[in-house]
Write an enzyme that holds these catalytic residues in place. Structure first.
Site, PDB file in Angstrom:
ATOM      1  CG  ASP A 205       6.101  -9.832   1.833  1.00  0.00           C
ATOM      2  OD1 ASP A 205       5.808  -8.622   1.838  1.00  0.00           O
ATOM      3  OD2 ASP A 205       5.694 -10.622   0.953  1.00  0.00           O
ATOM      4  CB  SER A 229       4.815  -6.621  -1.375  1.00  0.00           C
ATOM      5  OG  SER A 229       4.337  -7.313  -0.248  1.00  0.00           O
ATOM      6  CD  GLN A 279       5.934  -4.991   1.774  1.00  0.00           C
ATOM      7  OE1 GLN A 279       4.725  -5.188   1.772  1.00  0.00           O
ATOM      8  NE2 GLN A 279       6.817  -5.969   1.947  1.00  0.00           N
TER       9      GLN A 279
END
Length: 290
Positions: A205, A229, A279
């Site tokens: 991430d 995110s 993502q």
């Protein structure tokens, strides 16, 4: 915590409260982060560990799909509830919800599998990537910059992150929706496959939305930039160690409506494809037009 690796391992060391409803309940701490918001990779990795605690030890996580619902508060612990959705002959499925103050901040479904024989192939690792030893670390790139975010990125993270071609902290040298980073835990991890899978999920991430910024020439210091995110999908293909160099190849395939989509592939240094990631994130820049 002064030791970033100890902080990461402490965050992944969830407590089984002994409480039971129709679900298994665990709790975990929140690591400090600039701005007071929980790092998304942390809660993602903790959710994977919570789900794995309810699965037979010979089954490993191979995929997860999660949504970030609310910002987490670093001053509060996180409660994880795990629903044992299904246990089959080869696969187990779990749903994990993460809560703070009784409100969900993250929701995930993950699948686990025992080791089965089968067909094998993979996308090859790029061959034109410089070795990590030839690249500056985040600490090198941010040396002399005195603000909380820079200090955290330089020395407060458990992972050493090295960009290819260059980081985008202060400027973007070439507008392109592609980049790669070498990453490795600073230190030695225990010989626990789950911890290594969770740590790789944690690090996945860090930079996955950067190709969106790079494509538009936007460094992290862009005034009033807002990025977060929204959802995260990950597939683990092969075992790997998070404390050895991993190459994270990334690209953004779309940006529109204040959102951007990135994909990534993680390779070990021998060229084995370890994991794939996708993502979507919120990316808002004042005055920007699609």
């Amino acid at each position: 915590m002064s030791d970033p690796l100890a902080s990461l391992l402490g965050a992944l060391d969830l407590t089984d409260t002994g409480a039971r409803t129709s679900e298994d309940i665990f709790t975990g701490p929140s690591e400090w982060s600039p701005g007071g918001r929980v790092f998304g990779g942390q809660v993602l990795a903790q959710a994977v560990v919570a789900a794995a605690r309810t699965v037979a030890e010979d089954r490993f996580v191979h995929s997860m799909h999660g949504y970030f619902l609310r910002p987490g508060n670093v001053d509060l612990p996180i409660t994880f509830s795990v629903d044992r959705i299904h246990d089959g002959r080869s696969f187990s499925t779990r749903r994990t919800q993460a809560y703070q103050s009784g409100r969900p901040i993250f929701s995930m479904i993950a699948s686990f599998q025992d080791e089965d024989p089968g067909l094998e192939h993979q996308d090859p690792m790029p061959t034109d990537i410089p070795d990590p030893e030839s690249l500056p670390s985040a600490a090198d790139a941010l040396a002399g910059v005195d603000n909380p975010v820079a200090r955290q990125w330089a020395t407060g993270r458990a992972f050493d992150i090295r960009h290819v071609p260059t980081p985008i902290y202060f400027s973007v040298q070439e507008k392109t929706p592609h980049q790669a980073v070498w990453m490795r835990i600073n230190g030695t991890m225990p010989d626990d496959d789950l911890l290594h899978r969770a740590a790789i999920a944690y690090a996945s991430d860090y930079t996955i939305l950067e190709p969106i910024l790079r494509a538009h020439g936007l460094p992290w210091v862009t005034p009033h930039l807002k990025i977060a995110s929204l959802d995260h999908a990950m597939w683990w293909h092969r075992p790997a160690r998070a404390d050895e160099w991993l190459l994270y190849v990334q690209e953004s395939i779309s940006a529109r409506g204040g959102r951007g989509l990135s994909r990534g592939k993680i390779y070990d240094r021998a060229g084995n494809l370890v994991a794939s990631i996708a993502q979507e994130g919120m990316v808002r820049v004042p005055g920007a037009r699609d």
